[in-house]
Write a protein that holds these residues in place. Structure first.
Motif, PDB file in Angstrom:
ATOM      1  N   ILE A 166       9.508  13.416   1.085  1.00  0.00           N
ATOM      2  CA  ILE A 166       8.065  13.421   1.336  1.00  0.00           C
ATOM      3  C   ILE A 166       7.612  11.971   1.369  1.00  0.00           C
ATOM      4  O   ILE A 166       7.882  11.212   0.436  1.00  0.00           O
ATOM      5  N   ILE A 167       6.935  11.589   2.456  1.00  0.00           N
ATOM      6  CA  ILE A 167       6.455  10.212   2.612  1.00  0.00           C
ATOM      7  C   ILE A 167       4.973  10.308   2.940  1.00  0.00           C
ATOM      8  O   ILE A 167       4.597  10.773   4.026  1.00  0.00           O
ATOM      9  N   GLU A 168       4.125   9.871   2.001  1.00  0.00           N
ATOM     10  CA  GLU A 168       2.696  10.155   2.157  1.00  0.00           C
ATOM     11  C   GLU A 168       1.824   9.018   1.636  1.00  0.00           C
ATOM     12  O   GLU A 168       2.252   8.196   0.838  1.00  0.00           O
ATOM     13  N   PHE A 169       0.587   8.973   2.178  1.00  0.00           N
ATOM     14  CA  PHE A 169      -0.476   8.066   1.755  1.00  0.00           C
ATOM     15  C   PHE A 169      -0.171   6.600   2.052  1.00  0.00           C
ATOM     16  O   PHE A 169      -0.682   5.699   1.388  1.00  0.00           O
ATOM     17  N   GLY A 170       0.676   6.333   3.058  1.00  0.00           N
ATOM     18  CA  GLY A 170       0.957   4.967   3.481  1.00  0.00           C
ATOM     19  C   GLY A 170       0.128   4.594   4.704  1.00  0.00           C
ATOM     20  O   GLY A 170      -0.966   5.103   4.934  1.00  0.00           O
ATOM     21  N   GLY A 171       0.690   3.655   5.484  1.00  0.00           N
ATOM     22  CA  GLY A 171       0.018   3.217   6.698  1.00  0.00           C
ATOM     23  C   GLY A 171      -1.096   2.232   6.470  1.00  0.00           C
ATOM     24  O   GLY A 171      -1.927   2.006   7.355  1.00  0.00           O
ATOM     25  N   GLY A 172      -1.136   1.598   5.293  1.00  0.00           N
ATOM     26  CA  GLY A 172      -2.216   0.676   4.997  1.00  0.00           C
ATOM     27  C   GLY A 172      -2.176  -0.602   5.796  1.00  0.00           C
ATOM     28  O   GLY A 172      -3.159  -1.332   5.878  1.00  0.00           O
ATOM     29  N   ASP A 173      -1.025  -0.899   6.408  1.00  0.00           N
ATOM     30  CA  ASP A 173      -0.887  -2.112   7.205  1.00  0.00           C
ATOM     31  C   ASP A 173      -1.290  -1.904   8.650  1.00  0.00           C
ATOM     32  O   ASP A 173      -1.209  -2.829   9.466  1.00  0.00           O
ATOM     33  N   GLY A 174      -1.691  -0.678   9.004  1.00  0.00           N
ATOM     34  CA  GLY A 174      -2.070  -0.384  10.377  1.00  0.00           C
ATOM     35  C   GLY A 174      -0.926   0.106  11.231  1.00  0.00           C
ATOM     36  O   GLY A 174      -1.119   0.387  12.418  1.00  0.00           O
ATOM     37  N   TYR A 175       0.281   0.195  10.661  1.00  0.00           N
ATOM     38  CA  TYR A 175       1.423   0.679  11.425  1.00  0.00           C
ATOM     39  C   TYR A 175       1.690   2.142  11.087  1.00  0.00           C
ATOM     40  O   TYR A 175       1.261   3.036  11.794  1.00  0.00           O
ATOM     41  N   GLY A 176       2.390   2.435  10.005  1.00  0.00           N
ATOM     42  CA  GLY A 176       2.673   3.826   9.699  1.00  0.00           C
ATOM     43  C   GLY A 176       3.301   3.979   8.332  1.00  0.00           C
ATOM     44  O   GLY A 176       3.630   3.002   7.660  1.00  0.00           O
ATOM     45  N   ASN A 177       3.469   5.235   7.917  1.00  0.00           N
ATOM     46  CA  ASN A 177       4.211   5.483   6.677  1.00  0.00           C
ATOM     47  C   ASN A 177       5.624   4.930   6.778  1.00  0.00           C
ATOM     48  O   ASN A 177       6.206   4.489   5.788  1.00  0.00           O
ATOM     49  N   VAL A 178       6.171   4.977   7.999  1.00  0.00           N
ATOM     50  CA  VAL A 178       7.473   4.370   8.286  1.00  0.00           C
ATOM     51  C   VAL A 178       7.311   3.507   9.537  1.00  0.00           C
ATOM     52  O   VAL A 178       6.744   3.945  10.537  1.00  0.00           O
ATOM     53  N   TRP A 179       7.818   2.284   9.458  1.00  0.00           N
ATOM     54  CA  TRP A 179       7.784   1.377  10.608  1.00  0.00           C
ATOM     55  C   TRP A 179       9.225   1.025  10.955  1.00  0.00           C
ATOM     56  O   TRP A 179       9.997   0.590  10.101  1.00  0.00           O
ATOM     57  N   ILE A 180       9.590   1.210  12.215  1.00  0.00           N
ATOM     58  CA  ILE A 180      10.951   0.951  12.673  1.00  0.00           C
ATOM     59  C   ILE A 180      10.893  -0.037  13.836  1.00  0.00           C
ATOM     60  O   ILE A 180      10.251   0.219  14.852  1.00  0.00           O
ATOM     61  N   GLU A 181      11.591  -1.160  13.659  1.00  0.00           N
ATOM     62  CA  GLU A 181      11.623  -2.174  14.714  1.00  0.00           C
ATOM     63  C   GLU A 181      13.073  -2.568  14.991  1.00  0.00           C
ATOM     64  O   GLU A 181      13.735  -3.175  14.154  1.00  0.00           O
ATOM     65  N   ASP A 182      13.574  -2.194  16.145  1.00  0.00           N
ATOM     66  CA  ASP A 182      14.943  -2.535  16.557  1.00  0.00           C
ATOM     67  C   ASP A 182      15.955  -2.074  15.511  1.00  0.00           C
ATOM     68  O   ASP A 182      16.868  -2.818  15.120  1.00  0.00           O
ATOM     69  N   ALA A 183      15.806  -0.840  15.041  1.00  0.00           N
ATOM     70  CA  ALA A 183      16.726  -0.253  14.067  1.00  0.00           C
ATOM     71  C   ALA A 183      16.873   1.235  14.375  1.00  0.00           C
ATOM     72  O   ALA A 183      16.029   1.826  15.070  1.00  0.00           O
ATOM     73  N   LEU A 184      17.933   1.836  13.865  1.00  0.00           N
ATOM     74  CA  LEU A 184      18.221   3.244  14.150  1.00  0.00           C
ATOM     75  C   LEU A 184      18.483   4.037  12.868  1.00  0.00           C
ATOM     76  O   LEU A 184      19.555   4.618  12.675  1.00  0.00           O
ATOM     77  N   PRO A 185      17.508   4.095  11.969  1.00  0.00           N
ATOM     78  CA  PRO A 185      17.693   4.932  10.776  1.00  0.00           C
ATOM     79  C   PRO A 185      17.655   6.411  11.157  1.00  0.00           C
ATOM     80  O   PRO A 185      17.062   6.791  12.178  1.00  0.00           O
ATOM     81  N   THR A 186      18.294   7.235  10.321  1.00  0.00           N
ATOM     82  CA  THR A 186      18.227   8.683  10.496  1.00  0.00           C
ATOM     83  C   THR A 186      17.131   9.219   9.587  1.00  0.00           C
ATOM     84  O   THR A 186      17.147   8.990   8.375  1.00  0.00           O
ATOM     85  N   ILE A 187      16.171   9.923  10.161  1.00  0.00           N
ATOM     86  CA  ILE A 187      15.066  10.504   9.398  1.00  0.00           C
ATOM     87  C   ILE A 187      14.968  11.971   9.798  1.00  0.00           C
ATOM     88  O   ILE A 187      14.632  12.291  10.939  1.00  0.00           O
TER      89      ILE A 187
END
Length: 476
Positions: free
Chosen positions: A412-433
């Motif tokens: 559970i990933i919740e109440f984030g995004g305070g930086d204007g991006y998202g609860n999860v931010w992915i840049e040039d990476a390939l995580p499994t979610i």
């Protein structure tokens, strides 16, 4: 006639098949701490019993004479315990009664004597530093009274034997290895622990300073089967690991500290063999620690009953591969954490753990070097008493993330995004979610950027979503 007989036999078979076999087997219970006929000092004493059953133990009740002390229904490795506070000297019969879930019972009793000084011929007073040699304190000198803050250094070693009772005046404590090598060894036994407590007539939290283990502390220093009571000061702990200091702590109780039970003051300090411990009754968190050495803490500890039940984690870097073991209380992140190093650092967060993130904080993976983050069934949420969207920034995966070591499953990933991006931010990476519930972001659920990122449709389909202001997945 035959038909009637057959019908009767079938009915009997059905009745027999539905009969419940009553459990009539009694449990087995034994008091393991303290020992029978032990002589103990007045104060708070831990009583431990081991109880087993052919089915399951429901609870274990503890008595001093006819008075019930308490009960424990939550065992750790078949061990049940309560704390008994006693101030009146004399002989006592301690009894435990184990109940299984069918109300079968068993009991065991021992005798103990409560005596000021724990049976010694003291008091024995100590006011000189331990330097340049070996000193040994024996229970025959009980109670040992420490009059001031003692330094253990210049290759000095202090050994405190099982059964010792050590009391500290105001402003007293132990400083180990502050400038030159020093060693403190206090190894009690399950039935003969070592007590460190206040010398005040009416003890209070913070009466004495506690233990400070500095960078020159020998790694053979150890607290085992000890009871540390009423120690600590200001914003520090009853036990303090300064800079790169280290000590082994196991099967030790730390209670009634004014702030923290254990405080870490540097990125490289650590505790070895940390298991079987109890930290309770503290005015703050049981543990205050840097993220880099958190993986050194083993499991099997009890960290509840404090003003704040959690492990407070400061900002810092995780530069070694390891696991944050689920200790049964949340990790409270007070600053942003970076995971990665030149040689690679891969962090696993223990299954079922809760990670509470402070305001404007994030977990950055693969920013300062190759890094990884694995979490299964972990809750990443806000540390606020009343969580709001955007309380924390998010989990960030950078281009130096090691893809095979980056996996979020059933989280559970919740109440984030305070930086204007998202609860999860992915840049040039390939995580499994996958299998995650991603919700209550002040911006996107997952923000994708750069040239390399997971398939957006698979992210949408393989996770669930709720209340993300900008949408579920931001596509470049």
């Amino acid at each position: 006639m035959k038909r009637s007989l057959i019908t009767t036999m079938l009915a009997l078979v059905l009745i027999a098949g539905t009969c419940v076999v009553n459990d009539t087997t009694n449990p087995v219970v034994t008091i393991v701490v303290p020992a029978n006929n032990a002589v103990l000092a007045p104060g708070t004493i831990t009583i431990k019993a081991v109880a087993t059953d052919n089915k399951a133990i429901a609870r274990v009740e503890f008595f001093a004479g006819a008075a019930k002390i308490g009960e424990d229904a939550t065992a750790s490795a078949d061990t049940f315990d309560v704390s008994w506070t006693v101030s009146t000297e004399g002989s006592y019969t301690l009894k435990v009664v184990a109940w299984d879930k069918s109300d079968n019972t068993a009991e065991h009793s021992i005798s103990v004597t409560i005596q000021t000084g724990g049976g010694g011929t003291g008091p024995t007073y100590h006011e000189n530093d331990i330097v340049g040699g070996d000193s040994v304190w024996y229970p025959s000198g009980n109670p040992h009274i420490v009059k001031n803050n003692l330094d253990i250094n210049q290759n000095g070693k202090l050994t405190i034997m099982p059964g010792c009772v050590v009391k500290f005046n105001t402003g007293a404590g132990f400083r180990v290895g502050q400038t030159t090598p020093g060693e403190l060894v206090a190894i009690g036994k399950p039935d003969s622990g070592i007590v460190f407590t206040s010398n005040a007539a009416t003890p209070n939290a913070g009466d004495w300073l506690g233990f400070d283990f500095y960078e020159e502390t020998r790694t053979s220093s150890q607290l085992s089967y000890c009871d540390v009571n009423y120690a600590g000061w200001e914003n520090y702990g009853a036990v303090n690991i300064e800079w790169s200091g280290s000590v082994r702590i196991d099967h030790t109780t730390i209670r009634n500290a004014p702030k923290y039970g254990i405080w870490f003051g540097g990125d490289n300090g650590y505790i070895a063999g940390f298991t079987g411990n109890t930290i309770t009754g503290c005015g703050g968190y049981p543990i205050y620690i840097r993220p880099g050495k958190l993986s050194k803490l083993m499991g099997g500890n009890t960290l509840t009953g404090n003003a704040k039940n959690g492990i407070y984690v400061t900002s810092g870097n995780v530069t070694e591969t390891g696991e944050w073991v689920n200790q049964g209380v949340p990790f409270v992140i007070g600053g942003s954490v970076s995971v990665g190093s030149a040689d690679g650092a891969f962090l696993t967060i223990g299954k079922g753990a809760t990670v509470k993130m402070g305001v404007d904080n994030h977990i950055a993976v693969g920013h300062s070097g190759p890094g990884g983050l694995k979490a299964d069934s972990v809750v990443f949420t806000s540390a606020a008493a009343t969580p709001q969207r955007g309380d924390w920034d998010g989990i960030w995966f950078y281009e130096r993330s090691t893809d095979a070591e980056c996996r979020l499953t059933n989280c559970i990933i919740e109440f984030g995004g305070g930086d204007g991006y998202g609860n999860v931010w992915i840049e040039d990476a390939l995580p499994t979610i996958t299998g995650c519930h991603i919700a209550h972001s002040a911006s996107w659920g997952i923000y994708l950027s750069g040239a390399d990122y997971p398939n957006p449709d698979e992210l949408e389909n393989n996770n669930t979503w709720d209340d993300n202001v900008s949408g579920n997945v931001r596509r470049p």
